[in-house]
Design an enzyme around this catalytic site. Sequence first.
Site, PDB file in Angstrom:
ATOM      1  N   LEU A  14      21.997  48.655 -65.599  1.00 43.84           N
ATOM      2  CA  LEU A  14      21.876  47.914 -66.854  1.00 43.84           C
ATOM      3  C   LEU A  14      22.880  48.442 -67.867  1.00 43.84           C
ATOM      4  O   LEU A  14      23.463  47.664 -68.636  1.00 43.84           O
ATOM      5  CB  LEU A  14      20.445  47.981 -67.399  1.00 43.84           C
ATOM      6  CG  LEU A  14      19.332  47.502 -66.462  1.00 43.84           C
ATOM      7  CD1 LEU A  14      18.071  47.184 -67.256  1.00 43.84           C
ATOM      8  CD2 LEU A  14      19.732  46.293 -65.649  1.00 43.84           C
ATOM      9  N   ILE A  34      23.709  61.411 -66.705  1.00 44.61           N
ATOM     10  CA  ILE A  34      23.809  62.700 -66.004  1.00 44.61           C
ATOM     11  C   ILE A  34      25.024  62.722 -65.061  1.00 44.61           C
ATOM     12  O   ILE A  34      25.466  63.777 -64.633  1.00 44.61           O
ATOM     13  CB  ILE A  34      22.490  63.007 -65.248  1.00 44.61           C
ATOM     14  CG1 ILE A  34      22.362  64.521 -65.008  1.00 44.61           C
ATOM     15  CG2 ILE A  34      22.362  62.187 -63.982  1.00 44.61           C
ATOM     16  CD1 ILE A  34      20.961  64.952 -64.634  1.00 44.61           C
ATOM     17  N   GLY A  72      18.397  55.597 -70.039  1.00 46.06           N
ATOM     18  CA  GLY A  72      18.455  56.611 -68.977  1.00 46.06           C
ATOM     19  C   GLY A  72      17.059  56.930 -68.483  1.00 46.06           C
ATOM     20  O   GLY A  72      16.132  57.075 -69.275  1.00 46.06           O
ATOM     21  N   SER A 111       9.068  49.006 -69.249  1.00 42.18           N
ATOM     22  CA  SER A 111       9.006  48.280 -67.974  1.00 42.18           C
ATOM     23  C   SER A 111       7.689  47.531 -67.818  1.00 42.18           C
ATOM     24  O   SER A 111       6.648  47.928 -68.366  1.00 42.18           O
ATOM     25  CB  SER A 111       9.160  49.288 -66.827  1.00 42.18           C
ATOM     26  OG  SER A 111       8.821  48.689 -65.607  1.00 42.18           O
ATOM     27  N   HIS A 113       6.052  47.808 -65.374  1.00 38.60           N
ATOM     28  CA  HIS A 113       5.151  48.719 -64.643  1.00 38.60           C
ATOM     29  C   HIS A 113       4.210  49.492 -65.577  1.00 38.60           C
ATOM     30  O   HIS A 113       3.290  50.153 -65.106  1.00 38.60           O
ATOM     31  CB  HIS A 113       5.963  49.642 -63.727  1.00 38.60           C
ATOM     32  CG  HIS A 113       6.704  48.856 -62.689  1.00 38.60           C
ATOM     33  ND1 HIS A 113       6.060  48.147 -61.698  1.00 38.60           N
ATOM     34  CD2 HIS A 113       8.030  48.592 -62.534  1.00 38.60           C
ATOM     35  CE1 HIS A 113       6.949  47.495 -60.966  1.00 38.60           C
ATOM     36  NE2 HIS A 113       8.157  47.753 -61.450  1.00 38.60           N
ATOM     37  N   TYR A 136       5.734  56.231 -62.463  1.00 40.12           N
ATOM     38  CA  TYR A 136       6.872  55.617 -63.173  1.00 40.12           C
ATOM     39  C   TYR A 136       6.343  54.769 -64.348  1.00 40.12           C
ATOM     40  O   TYR A 136       6.787  54.920 -65.494  1.00 40.12           O
ATOM     41  CB  TYR A 136       7.684  54.768 -62.192  1.00 40.12           C
ATOM     42  CG  TYR A 136       8.741  53.898 -62.838  1.00 40.12           C
ATOM     43  CD1 TYR A 136       9.877  54.456 -63.418  1.00 40.12           C
ATOM     44  CD2 TYR A 136       8.613  52.501 -62.854  1.00 40.12           C
ATOM     45  CE1 TYR A 136      10.849  53.650 -64.011  1.00 40.12           C
ATOM     46  CE2 TYR A 136       9.568  51.699 -63.435  1.00 40.12           C
ATOM     47  CZ  TYR A 136      10.686  52.272 -64.016  1.00 40.12           C
ATOM     48  OH  TYR A 136      11.643  51.469 -64.604  1.00 40.12           O
ATOM     49  N   LYS A 140       6.457  55.088 -68.739  1.00 36.79           N
ATOM     50  CA  LYS A 140       6.780  54.036 -69.711  1.00 36.79           C
ATOM     51  C   LYS A 140       5.656  53.917 -70.746  1.00 36.79           C
ATOM     52  O   LYS A 140       5.925  53.723 -71.932  1.00 36.79           O
ATOM     53  CB  LYS A 140       7.012  52.702 -68.996  1.00 36.79           C
ATOM     54  CG  LYS A 140       8.159  52.728 -67.979  1.00 36.79           C
ATOM     55  CD  LYS A 140       9.480  53.047 -68.636  1.00 36.79           C
ATOM     56  CE  LYS A 140      10.649  52.998 -67.682  1.00 36.79           C
ATOM     57  NZ  LYS A 140      11.927  53.394 -68.296  1.00 36.79           N
TER      58      LYS A 140
HETATM   59  N1  LIG Z   1      16.610  47.076 -63.608  1.00 40.46           N
HETATM   60  C1  LIG Z   1      15.386  46.664 -63.846  1.00 40.46           C
HETATM   61  O1  LIG Z   1      14.937  45.636 -63.312  1.00 40.46           O
HETATM   62  C2  LIG Z   1      14.491  47.430 -64.796  1.00 40.46           C
HETATM   63  C3  LIG Z   1      13.185  46.971 -64.978  1.00 40.46           C
HETATM   64  C4  LIG Z   1      12.362  47.648 -65.870  1.00 40.46           C
HETATM   65  C5  LIG Z   1      12.854  48.723 -66.572  1.00 40.46           C
HETATM   66  N2  LIG Z   1      14.121  49.159 -66.360  1.00 40.46           N
HETATM   67  C6  LIG Z   1      14.570  50.335 -67.100  1.00 40.46           C
HETATM   68  O2  LIG Z   1      15.899  50.125 -67.558  1.00 40.46           O
HETATM   69  C7  LIG Z   1      16.607  51.367 -67.563  1.00 40.46           C
HETATM   70  C8  LIG Z   1      17.898  51.227 -66.766  1.00 40.46           C
HETATM   71  O3  LIG Z   1      17.567  50.853 -65.439  1.00 40.46           O
HETATM   72  P1  LIG Z   1      18.678  50.583 -64.318  1.00 40.46           P
HETATM   73  O4  LIG Z   1      18.158  49.484 -63.476  1.00 40.46           O
HETATM   74  O5  LIG Z   1      20.020  50.475 -64.952  1.00 40.46           O
HETATM   75  O6  LIG Z   1      18.560  51.922 -63.467  1.00 40.46           O
HETATM   76  P2  LIG Z   1      19.728  52.925 -62.991  1.00 40.46           P
HETATM   77  O7  LIG Z   1      19.053  53.902 -62.084  1.00 40.46           O
HETATM   78  O8  LIG Z   1      20.887  52.166 -62.471  1.00 40.46           O
HETATM   79  O9  LIG Z   1      20.128  53.638 -64.357  1.00 40.46           O
HETATM   80  C9  LIG Z   1      19.439  54.764 -64.866  1.00 40.46           C
HETATM   81  C10 LIG Z   1      20.471  55.812 -65.251  1.00 40.46           C
HETATM   82  O10 LIG Z   1      19.768  56.953 -65.783  1.00 40.46           O
HETATM   83  C11 LIG Z   1      20.476  58.094 -65.368  1.00 40.46           C
HETATM   84  N3  LIG Z   1      19.610  59.297 -65.351  1.00 40.46           N
HETATM   85  C12 LIG Z   1      18.600  59.589 -64.467  1.00 40.46           C
HETATM   86  N4  LIG Z   1      18.117  60.812 -64.731  1.00 40.46           N
HETATM   87  C13 LIG Z   1      18.822  61.304 -65.786  1.00 40.46           C
HETATM   88  C14 LIG Z   1      18.776  62.518 -66.504  1.00 40.46           C
HETATM   89  N5  LIG Z   1      17.917  63.520 -66.193  1.00 40.46           N
HETATM   90  N6  LIG Z   1      19.632  62.690 -67.527  1.00 40.46           N
HETATM   91  C15 LIG Z   1      20.546  61.719 -67.874  1.00 40.46           C
HETATM   92  N7  LIG Z   1      20.633  60.538 -67.221  1.00 40.46           N
HETATM   93  C16 LIG Z   1      19.765  60.335 -66.192  1.00 40.46           C
HETATM   94  C17 LIG Z   1      20.935  57.785 -63.938  1.00 40.46           C
HETATM   95  O11 LIG Z   1      22.037  58.591 -63.561  1.00 40.46           O
HETATM   96  C18 LIG Z   1      21.285  56.298 -64.039  1.00 40.46           C
HETATM   97  O12 LIG Z   1      22.674  56.092 -64.247  1.00 40.46           O
HETATM   98  C19 LIG Z   1      15.635  52.409 -67.016  1.00 40.46           C
HETATM   99  O13 LIG Z   1      14.996  53.079 -68.075  1.00 40.46           O
HETATM  100  C20 LIG Z   1      14.637  51.579 -66.256  1.00 40.46           C
HETATM  101  O14 LIG Z   1      13.369  52.224 -66.170  1.00 40.46           O
HETATM  102  C21 LIG Z   1      14.948  48.548 -65.476  1.00 40.46           C
END
Ligand SMILES: NC(=O)c1ccc[n+]([C@@H]2O[C@H](COP(=O)([O-])OP(=O)(O)OC[C@H]3O[C@@H](n4cnc5c(N)ncnc54)[C@H](O)[C@@H]3O)[C@@H](O)[C@H]2O)c1
Length: 284
Positions: A14, A34, A72, A111, A113, A136, A140
Amino acid sequence: MKKMILLTGAGGRLGSYLREPLSNICSTLISTDIKEDIGKLNENEKYFSADLSNFDQICALTKGVSLICHFGALVDEVPFNDMLGANFIGSYNIWEAARLNNCKRVVYASSIHAVGMYKRIKTLRPKTAHRADGFYGLSKCFTENLARMYYDKCGIEAVCLRIATCSPVTTQRSLTSWLSYDDLVQLVMRAIDTAHTGYSVIYGVSDNDRSNLSNIDSGHIGFKPKDNAEIYANKIFAGDLSEELEDEGNKLHGGAFASTDLGVSAMDKMKIVYSHKGDVPDER
Ligand SMILES: NC(=O)c1ccc[n+]([C@@H]2O[C@H](COP(=O)([O-])OP(=O)(O)OC[C@H]3O[C@@H](n4cnc5c(N)ncnc54)[C@H](O)[C@@H]3O)[C@@H](O)[C@H]2O)c1
């Protein structure tokens, strides 16, 4: 003067769709993740590798920042102790650093969730009480409550985006829960440019015919999704849906996350497409 924005999770999926539009509306976009490197940066974008669970690193990044987009996180169902640093302590670090550095608002990627144990036949509203479908989802719920507390006690505004499925439509469930990347960008922009948000919760879902997520309580954000997953319905129903339909989680909002055991990944069953912006031609 235009504001400085901090984006966490900038190296994620995202984040890859948000970096350019965010960089267009601020003086400097501070991107962090990270990961060591997130590729080519926009003109006014700076990148810093940092761990969300390290308070000093996060505090240093929020200096001079007026708004944080907190994306993140560890994005899967994993054992509680593996989730603790990024998703629980990381959230505390973001809001506490925001307080110390006088940051005005956090836009948070929450989320579905957080409410994943409700039956799918039930329409959920932003005011619907939490029913996490695993650790998870619990992270949230924790962060939404943390955001509420920091608003009530310290006045830091928060917009918690309960994102449903922001990934190309690959399952029957995502015909109801899809959030297109364009609608995601619009949602984040509205969460930023709405004059007063206070503490708000809003579902991140497109204008899908089959959706039963209602944003009736959050009209003040002005989010008007444009896309509709129905255009994928024929393709989805022509495929083999047996595994998805046999899964008990399919009856609940959380899908496979709701039926998996605590701490056990359900990502394969969700059929998420791990494409970053630019990886695939277009989702439509
Ligand atoms: N994609 C979806 O459908 C969806 C749905 C609900 C919620 N979300 C939320 O949206 C956000 C982005 O999701 P995404 O799909 O891009 O996931 P993603 O895993 O691609 O991105 C998450 C990023 O967080 C970083 N990260 C993880 N641990 C870390 C740490 N300790 N320190 C710094 N960075 C860290 C990861 O390296 C990663 O690049 C998240 O919070 C996720 O929970 C996404």
